[in-house]
Motif scaffolding. Sequence first.
Motif, PDB file in Angstrom:
ATOM      1  N   LEU A  83     -22.483  -0.166  13.279  1.00 45.75           N
ATOM      2  CA  LEU A  83     -23.595  -0.952  13.790  1.00 45.75           C
ATOM      3  C   LEU A  83     -24.342  -1.698  12.688  1.00 45.75           C
ATOM      4  O   LEU A  83     -24.722  -2.851  12.846  1.00 45.75           O
ATOM      5  CB  LEU A  83     -24.589  -0.040  14.536  1.00 45.75           C
ATOM      6  CG  LEU A  83     -24.099   0.636  15.820  1.00 45.75           C
ATOM      7  CD1 LEU A  83     -25.192   1.539  16.380  1.00 45.75           C
ATOM      8  CD2 LEU A  83     -23.694  -0.403  16.860  1.00 45.75           C
ATOM      9  N   ILE A  84     -24.549  -1.033  11.544  1.00 41.34           N
ATOM     10  CA  ILE A  84     -25.468  -1.585  10.550  1.00 41.34           C
ATOM     11  C   ILE A  84     -24.813  -2.525   9.545  1.00 41.34           C
ATOM     12  O   ILE A  84     -25.465  -3.435   9.032  1.00 41.34           O
ATOM     13  CB  ILE A  84     -26.189  -0.434   9.799  1.00 41.34           C
ATOM     14  CG1 ILE A  84     -27.479  -0.947   9.138  1.00 41.34           C
ATOM     15  CG2 ILE A  84     -25.275   0.201   8.770  1.00 41.34           C
ATOM     16  CD1 ILE A  84     -28.522  -1.450  10.095  1.00 41.34           C
ATOM     17  N   SER A  85     -23.526  -2.335   9.238  1.00 36.99           N
ATOM     18  CA  SER A  85     -22.910  -3.097   8.147  1.00 36.99           C
ATOM     19  C   SER A  85     -22.996  -4.612   8.321  1.00 36.99           C
ATOM     20  O   SER A  85     -23.430  -5.321   7.405  1.00 36.99           O
ATOM     21  CB  SER A  85     -21.450  -2.662   7.958  1.00 36.99           C
ATOM     22  OG  SER A  85     -21.385  -1.357   7.456  1.00 36.99           O
ATOM     23  N   PRO A  86     -22.605  -5.176   9.485  1.00 33.59           N
ATOM     24  CA  PRO A  86     -22.700  -6.631   9.612  1.00 33.59           C
ATOM     25  C   PRO A  86     -24.135  -7.136   9.660  1.00 33.59           C
ATOM     26  O   PRO A  86     -24.425  -8.247   9.210  1.00 33.59           O
ATOM     27  CB  PRO A  86     -21.957  -6.923  10.923  1.00 33.59           C
ATOM     28  CG  PRO A  86     -22.001  -5.657  11.683  1.00 33.59           C
ATOM     29  CD  PRO A  86     -21.991  -4.557  10.669  1.00 33.59           C
ATOM     30  N   LEU A  87     -25.059  -6.326  10.191  1.00 31.30           N
ATOM     31  CA  LEU A  87     -26.466  -6.734  10.224  1.00 31.30           C
ATOM     32  C   LEU A  87     -27.036  -6.806   8.810  1.00 31.30           C
ATOM     33  O   LEU A  87     -27.717  -7.765   8.448  1.00 31.30           O
ATOM     34  CB  LEU A  87     -27.280  -5.749  11.072  1.00 31.30           C
ATOM     35  CG  LEU A  87     -26.998  -5.767  12.572  1.00 31.30           C
ATOM     36  CD1 LEU A  87     -27.715  -4.604  13.256  1.00 31.30           C
ATOM     37  CD2 LEU A  87     -27.448  -7.089  13.190  1.00 31.30           C
ATOM     38  N   ALA A  88     -26.738  -5.785   7.998  1.00 31.94           N
ATOM     39  CA  ALA A  88     -27.211  -5.788   6.610  1.00 31.94           C
ATOM     40  C   ALA A  88     -26.590  -6.952   5.842  1.00 31.94           C
ATOM     41  O   ALA A  88     -27.265  -7.627   5.059  1.00 31.94           O
ATOM     42  CB  ALA A  88     -26.866  -4.459   5.947  1.00 31.94           C
ATOM     43  N   TYR A  92     -22.680  -9.222  16.407  1.00 27.10           N
ATOM     44  CA  TYR A  92     -22.449  -8.264  15.328  1.00 27.10           C
ATOM     45  C   TYR A  92     -22.077  -6.887  15.868  1.00 27.10           C
ATOM     46  O   TYR A  92     -21.411  -6.115  15.196  1.00 27.10           O
ATOM     47  CB  TYR A  92     -23.694  -8.130  14.449  1.00 27.10           C
ATOM     48  CG  TYR A  92     -23.996  -9.331  13.588  1.00 27.10           C
ATOM     49  CD1 TYR A  92     -22.992 -10.190  13.185  1.00 27.10           C
ATOM     50  CD2 TYR A  92     -25.291  -9.594  13.170  1.00 27.10           C
ATOM     51  CE1 TYR A  92     -23.269 -11.288  12.393  1.00 27.10           C
ATOM     52  CE2 TYR A  92     -25.585 -10.685  12.378  1.00 27.10           C
ATOM     53  CZ  TYR A  92     -24.567 -11.528  11.992  1.00 27.10           C
ATOM     54  OH  TYR A  92     -24.849 -12.618  11.206  1.00 27.10           O
ATOM     55  N   ILE A  93     -22.592  -6.543  17.045  1.00 32.89           N
ATOM     56  CA  ILE A  93     -22.323  -5.208  17.567  1.00 32.89           C
ATOM     57  C   ILE A  93     -21.419  -5.257  18.805  1.00 32.89           C
ATOM     58  O   ILE A  93     -21.106  -4.227  19.374  1.00 32.89           O
ATOM     59  CB  ILE A  93     -23.636  -4.464  17.907  1.00 32.89           C
ATOM     60  CG1 ILE A  93     -24.465  -5.250  18.922  1.00 32.89           C
ATOM     61  CG2 ILE A  93     -24.438  -4.202  16.655  1.00 32.89           C
ATOM     62  CD1 ILE A  93     -25.725  -4.543  19.356  1.00 32.89           C
ATOM     63  N   ASN A  94     -21.031  -6.456  19.198  1.00 36.69           N
ATOM     64  CA  ASN A  94     -20.073  -6.613  20.280  1.00 36.69           C
ATOM     65  C   ASN A  94     -18.670  -6.521  19.692  1.00 36.69           C
ATOM     66  O   ASN A  94     -18.294  -7.302  18.824  1.00 36.69           O
ATOM     67  CB  ASN A  94     -20.284  -7.970  20.968  1.00 36.69           C
ATOM     68  CG  ASN A  94     -19.325  -8.181  22.126  1.00 36.69           C
ATOM     69  OD1 ASN A  94     -18.107  -8.248  21.932  1.00 36.69           O
ATOM     70  ND2 ASN A  94     -19.861  -8.315  23.315  1.00 36.69           N
ATOM     71  N   VAL A  95     -17.906  -5.542  20.152  1.00 33.51           N
ATOM     72  CA  VAL A  95     -16.604  -5.265  19.544  1.00 33.51           C
ATOM     73  C   VAL A  95     -15.691  -6.477  19.597  1.00 33.51           C
ATOM     74  O   VAL A  95     -15.036  -6.819  18.601  1.00 33.51           O
ATOM     75  CB  VAL A  95     -15.937  -4.059  20.244  1.00 33.51           C
ATOM     76  CG1 VAL A  95     -14.526  -3.852  19.704  1.00 33.51           C
ATOM     77  CG2 VAL A  95     -16.766  -2.804  20.041  1.00 33.51           C
ATOM     78  N   PHE A  96     -15.651  -7.163  20.736  1.00 31.51           N
ATOM     79  CA  PHE A  96     -14.759  -8.315  20.870  1.00 31.51           C
ATOM     80  C   PHE A  96     -15.166  -9.442  19.927  1.00 31.51           C
ATOM     81  O   PHE A  96     -14.311 -10.099  19.321  1.00 31.51           O
ATOM     82  CB  PHE A  96     -14.743  -8.801  22.320  1.00 31.51           C
ATOM     83  CG  PHE A  96     -14.202  -7.785  23.283  1.00 31.51           C
ATOM     84  CD1 PHE A  96     -12.837  -7.507  23.328  1.00 31.51           C
ATOM     85  CD2 PHE A  96     -15.043  -7.080  24.126  1.00 31.51           C
ATOM     86  CE1 PHE A  96     -12.323  -6.572  24.205  1.00 31.51           C
ATOM     87  CE2 PHE A  96     -14.547  -6.133  25.008  1.00 31.51           C
ATOM     88  CZ  PHE A  96     -13.185  -5.870  25.049  1.00 31.51           C
ATOM     89  N   SER A  97     -16.485  -9.639  19.776  1.00 31.82           N
ATOM     90  CA  SER A  97     -16.964 -10.673  18.861  1.00 31.82           C
ATOM     91  C   SER A  97     -16.672 -10.311  17.410  1.00 31.82           C
ATOM     92  O   SER A  97     -16.404 -11.183  16.586  1.00 31.82           O
ATOM     93  CB  SER A  97     -18.469 -10.883  19.052  1.00 31.82           C
ATOM     94  OG  SER A  97     -18.741 -11.368  20.350  1.00 31.82           O
TER      95      SER A  97
END
Length: 450
Positions: free
Chosen positions: A92-97, A249-254
């Motif tokens: 959850l956090i890696s792409p947001l950071a 970022y948290i949508n698996v398909f995206s």
Amino acid sequence: MEKGKEPIVREKSMMYIIFASLLIDLLAFTMILPLLPSLMDHYRRNDPPDGWYNYFLSSIESFRLLVGAPDRFSSVLFGGALGSLFSFLQFLISPLAGGMSDVYGRKPILLISMIGIACSYALWAVSHSFALFIIARIIGGLSKGNVSLSMAAMTDVSSPATRASGMALVGIAFSIGFVVGPVIGALFARWASSSGGLMEPNWYTKPALFALTLALTDVFFILFCFKETLHKSKRAKSLGSSLGQAASYINVFSLFKFTAVQNLPKSGRTDLQSLGRIYFVYLFVYSGLEFTLTFLTHHKFGFTPMRQGMMFFWMGLTMALLQGGWVRRIKQERVRSAAVKGLFIIIPSYVLVGLATNEYILYSGVFLFAVSTSMVVPCMTTLASQYGGDEQKGTVMGIFRSLGALARALGPILASIAYWSVGSTATFLVGSLALLWPWYALRRTSVKQD
């Protein structure tokens, strides 16, 4: 001439600063691993009957009975569940950071991550209930964006010619961290056991405070030694443009489509998506079989926790030596070829482990496993780091890291079900067959080599 050499010196010095920061963090992170069984036993004895421990234990017991695992492996499954939770939070956090660092720079977001990690250790030190321990792990998981940020920073300071070396340094930090950190934890466990400390209600406070000390050291190290690697002129223009796609970022398909990465040519996006799928499938199978290796060595060969620890020690040492002596010197044009070779080597490694009838065959497979691991992750990360502009390296690395964390969260669950349902030999042989696809797919995929 000296002036011409100055940027190279700065580049190398920052690469080692990033390496040192990541290593300090991983030493603190991994030292808890050998303490987990004792921690679970502590909360089993001391958590109230209506506390979180019994609630989680009942869920684990239901899963154990479903897959047919023996009762003595409940604690291992419990640890696996905690590991999956931690990996899911990283997902959850890696792409947001990474996206935030593309806007505000690597250093401030890295500092926030490390402060969050320090807070998680502080809470662990006073976790008199299992609920507080779980909350501490959740805070730690949500603060673990520092790994993808370190990769993004390594990409910032490296040139195409030195990028493989930079990613190998990240791999070396992981290898050393997973060798030395558990040894530190084991020393704390032995000290507590020999002094009767495991019977004390707050025996875990000292290792937690040691981890906190390491985390605070890392905070000050970053504050005073880490120089911002993403110049303001190269950053994303606004937080809205970088985080406005938070759902993606948290949508698996995206995530698999790398939707959050903008302005990629169609061919580049296709190649990056292929790398993401290959990386996910590889780590999904890899992490699952790595987790069940503990079951196999105990069941078939009677390994004690100490012998298992020594096995993982030699694996980590092999990876550190290979990454430090060879992988980081791989030239840019040979990175893809090295990743393909690494993906191929892991196939016979799992065949040997699955069919092992004696320890010689087992260790042959484990050695190949270590060789493959030392090659695949650094090389594939290097390939992914070549995509996206300077203002989006954090997003690319964050998504790539997030896909890996999702694979590590799901892989052990499926592998545990397979192991206890069809046995170790079938599980490892099917896993080795499944790994043919990542090898074949990367072999046929065209990726950037500049």
